[in-house]
Design an enzyme around this catalytic site. Structure first.
Site, PDB file in Angstrom:
ATOM      1  N   HIS A  70      -6.046  12.383   6.820  1.00  0.00           N
ATOM      2  CA  HIS A  70      -6.706  12.727   5.558  1.00  0.00           C
ATOM      3  C   HIS A  70      -7.945  13.566   5.901  1.00  0.00           C
ATOM      4  O   HIS A  70      -8.520  13.408   6.977  1.00  0.00           O
ATOM      5  CB  HIS A  70      -7.116  11.410   4.889  1.00  0.00           C
ATOM      6  CG  HIS A  70      -7.696  11.536   3.520  1.00  0.00           C
ATOM      7  ND1 HIS A  70      -9.007  11.906   3.295  1.00  0.00           N
ATOM      8  CD2 HIS A  70      -7.163  11.311   2.294  1.00  0.00           C
ATOM      9  CE1 HIS A  70      -9.238  11.890   1.993  1.00  0.00           C
ATOM     10  NE2 HIS A  70      -8.140  11.540   1.358  1.00  0.00           N
ATOM     11  N   ASP A 120      -8.878   4.788  10.636  1.00  0.00           N
ATOM     12  CA  ASP A 120      -9.052   5.020   9.202  1.00  0.00           C
ATOM     13  C   ASP A 120      -8.058   4.091   8.500  1.00  0.00           C
ATOM     14  O   ASP A 120      -6.860   4.368   8.452  1.00  0.00           O
ATOM     15  CB  ASP A 120      -8.767   6.497   8.894  1.00  0.00           C
ATOM     16  CG  ASP A 120      -8.677   6.767   7.395  1.00  0.00           C
ATOM     17  OD1 ASP A 120      -8.731   5.797   6.603  1.00  0.00           O
ATOM     18  OD2 ASP A 120      -8.530   7.940   7.026  1.00  0.00           O
ATOM     19  N   GLN A 180      -5.511   3.253   3.923  1.00  0.00           N
ATOM     20  CA  GLN A 180      -4.183   2.928   3.386  1.00  0.00           C
ATOM     21  C   GLN A 180      -3.536   1.758   4.129  1.00  0.00           C
ATOM     22  O   GLN A 180      -2.367   1.451   3.901  1.00  0.00           O
ATOM     23  CB  GLN A 180      -3.257   4.159   3.483  1.00  0.00           C
ATOM     24  CG  GLN A 180      -3.759   5.380   2.765  1.00  0.00           C
ATOM     25  CD  GLN A 180      -3.738   5.235   1.242  1.00  0.00           C
ATOM     26  OE1 GLN A 180      -3.111   4.338   0.684  1.00  0.00           O
ATOM     27  NE2 GLN A 180      -4.436   6.132   0.566  1.00  0.00           N
ATOM     28  N   LYS A 219      -9.084   1.138  -3.245  1.00  0.00           N
ATOM     29  CA  LYS A 219      -7.648   1.201  -2.940  1.00  0.00           C
ATOM     30  C   LYS A 219      -7.073  -0.199  -2.727  1.00  0.00           C
ATOM     31  O   LYS A 219      -5.897  -0.365  -2.450  1.00  0.00           O
ATOM     32  CB  LYS A 219      -7.419   2.052  -1.693  1.00  0.00           C
ATOM     33  CG  LYS A 219      -7.805   3.521  -1.890  1.00  0.00           C
ATOM     34  CD  LYS A 219      -7.476   4.337  -0.693  1.00  0.00           C
ATOM     35  CE  LYS A 219      -8.173   5.682  -0.684  1.00  0.00           C
ATOM     36  NZ  LYS A 219      -7.629   6.641  -1.651  1.00  0.00           N
ATOM     37  N   CYS A 229      -5.145  15.692  -0.106  1.00  0.00           N
ATOM     38  CA  CYS A 229      -6.274  15.732   0.836  1.00  0.00           C
ATOM     39  C   CYS A 229      -5.781  15.676   2.279  1.00  0.00           C
ATOM     40  O   CYS A 229      -6.421  15.031   3.130  1.00  0.00           O
ATOM     41  CB  CYS A 229      -7.277  14.605   0.572  1.00  0.00           C
ATOM     42  SG  CYS A 229      -8.155  14.804  -0.960  1.00  0.00           S
TER      43      CYS A 229
HETATM   44  C1  LIG Z   1      -5.998   7.795   4.629  1.00  0.00           C
HETATM   45  C2  LIG Z   1      -7.250   8.001   3.833  1.00  0.00           C
HETATM   46  N1  LIG Z   1      -8.410   8.131   4.463  1.00  0.00           N
HETATM   47  C3  LIG Z   1      -9.572   8.308   3.801  1.00  0.00           C
HETATM   48  C4  LIG Z   1      -9.590   8.366   2.437  1.00  0.00           C
HETATM   49  C5  LIG Z   1     -10.895   8.562   1.734  1.00  0.00           C
HETATM   50  O1  LIG Z   1     -11.224   7.428   0.999  1.00  0.00           O
HETATM   51  P1  LIG Z   1     -12.502   7.417   0.023  1.00  0.00           P
HETATM   52  O2  LIG Z   1     -12.358   8.629  -0.852  1.00  0.00           O
HETATM   53  O3  LIG Z   1     -12.369   6.132  -0.706  1.00  0.00           O
HETATM   54  O4  LIG Z   1     -13.706   7.487   0.893  1.00  0.00           O
HETATM   55  C6  LIG Z   1      -8.405   8.257   1.727  1.00  0.00           C
HETATM   56  C7  LIG Z   1      -8.371   8.388   0.258  1.00  0.00           C
HETATM   57  O5  LIG Z   1      -7.381   8.765  -0.323  1.00  0.00           O
HETATM   58  C8  LIG Z   1      -7.199   8.049   2.448  1.00  0.00           C
HETATM   59  O6  LIG Z   1      -6.030   7.914   1.806  1.00  0.00           O
END
Ligand SMILES: Cc1ncc(COP(=O)(O)O)c(C=O)c1O
Length: 413
Positions: A130, A207, A210, A233, A371
């Site tokens: 992401h 990270d 998910q 999430k 993203c």
């Molecule tokens: C794999 C992953 N990493 C990071 C993020 C970023 O999360 P946040 O916008 O809650 O900081 C997301 C959000 O969709 C994500 O799916």
């Protein structure tokens, strides 16, 4: 599918009654929500706890001597304890409350990496990431002269683990990799990746945006160094998340932001910083969000993370079966180990057009690059349509998605 599996899925589908958002129609149809990877829905228990705090207990934390401040502080710190227990952190000092995964990763990039990175060093990520697990590393590389290197993926959307391990040299100063791909649903083989990085003495950030919402996570068992995730999430409110880090590492890191609450003493010539985790929590925190996230953890633990994982796996298998049978559907992301996310294309219909037609039928999906532009570039696509599941979804939701796709196919004939 066995009857036992079917029953379990249906039973868990009853959780849906706990989510008031489903008591509505969208464009004249019952809401079918298949966008939990972007942001999940909240059960009444989370909504109520936040409302109760606002109505009865609202005050700032940590500083007050009055009753409301004590109450707010107690609820806020209780939520930290719940999060500590939820991911099996060694102790509560390792739970840094942030605004979400994005801030957690930026914190590590700026506080852990920036002081130690220099020209010639490397930061290793994968093509699956992401943007939140790409851009913070690009920024710190620009600031320090370090280089960002990227492990390739195959056409199914799996990281080429051999290639990733080959890239793990003594030049690599941190490995940052996702637990689960938000765009393709791939569950990465973390134990293999982490063992290889440990072998080379490379610190590891996961990270987990998910990962945590969909499967049990034990950070001590994983043995990574940092794990980042977001409340919104995992059935919680927006604007709250966690950076978990090993205490010794967090302790040695300088503060990321300056302000109130992160200090013990301030003089113009010297400031003494607060202890963990407060050293990283400058300013008034997201108190209601944290309390809501604590309630979300209670809810997830009551249902059981293993039950949630199994429920979503059954539904994902069903969704893949059904999608594959739709004429013109091409699945994007076919890893052997996939979570509750499925990207696809329908003929050459633009995903935004498809998403709009699905929305007219009450079906909410995500469309675009999710993203994760590098993933799309690697697969040669401008974007996909993505259906992502939560514990409140059921077979009927998937049947409605399939019906809506059939309608879209007729429209674009
Ligand atoms: C794999 C992953 N990493 C990071 C993020 C970023 O999360 P946040 O916008 O809650 O900081 C997301 C959000 O969709 C994500 O799916």
């Amino acid at each position: 599918m066995s009857q036992i599996q079917e029953k379990k899925t249906l039973d868990l589908g009853y959780c849906r009654d706990d989510f008031p958002i489903f008591n509505q129609e969208i464009n004249g149809h019952p809401l079918i929500f298949l966008d939990s990877a972007a942001s999940s829905q909240q059960p009444s228990s989370v909504i109520d706890v936040v409302a109760q705090y606002q109505r009865e207990d609202h005050a700032n934390v940590h500083r007050g001597v009055h009753v409301l401040s004590h109450r707010a502080t107690e609820s806020y710190e209780n939520a930290r304890d719940k999060l500590c227990n939820f991911i099996n952190a060694a102790n509560r000092n390792e739970i840094v409350l942030t605004s979400g995964t994005t801030e957690s990763i930026n914190l590590v990039a700026q506080s852990f990496c920036r002081p130690m990175l220099k020209q010639g060093d490397q930061v290793l990520i994968s093509w699956l990431e992401h943007h939140s697990n790409i851009v913070p590393w690009q920024l710190v590389c620009e600031q320090t002269g370090a280089e960002l290197i990227v492990a390739p993926i195959n056409d199914d959307g799996e990281i080429d683990i051999d290639a990733m391990i080959t890239l793990m040299t003594e030049r690599v100063k941190i490995l940052a990799v996702g637990h689960v791909s938000n765009a393709l649903g791939t569950i990465n083989p973390l134990s293999t990746i982490i063992a290889a990085a440990k072998n080379m003495g490379i610190p590891i950030l996961i990270d987990g945006a998910q990962g945590v919402p969909h499967m049990g996570v034990d950070v001590q068992l994983l043995d990574c160094d940092f794990y980042a995730f977001s409340g919104h999430k995992m059935l919680g409110p927006t604007g709250i998340g966690v950076l978990w880090g090993k205490e010794a590492l967090l302790d040695a890191m300088p503060p990321y932001k300056g302000g109130g609450d992160m200090i013990l003493e301030v003089n113009f010539d010297k400031t003494v910083f607060n202890e963990l985790p407060y050293k990283f929590e400058a300013g008034t925190p997201n108190i209601s969000g944290t309390i809501g996230l604590g309630a979300a953890v209670d809810y997830l633990q009551t249902v059981g993370m293993d039950n949630i994982y199994e429920h979503e796996k059954i539904l994902h298998t069903y969704m893949v079966e059904k999608l594959s049978a739709v004429d013109g559907v091409h699945l994007i992301g076919t890893a052997k180990n996939q979570a509750s996310v499925q990207s696809f294309r329908l003929n050459d219909i633009h995903p935004h057009d498809l998403g709009t037609i699905l929305d007219h039928q009450g079906v909410a999906v995500r469309t675009g690059h999710h993203c994760a532009m590098p993933v799309m570039q690697r697969l040669g696509l401008p974007g996909t349509t993505r259906a992502s599941l939560g514990l409140y979804n059921n077979f009927n939701d998937i049947n409605r998605l399939i019906d809506a796709l059939e309608k879209a196919r007729q429209i674009f004939k």
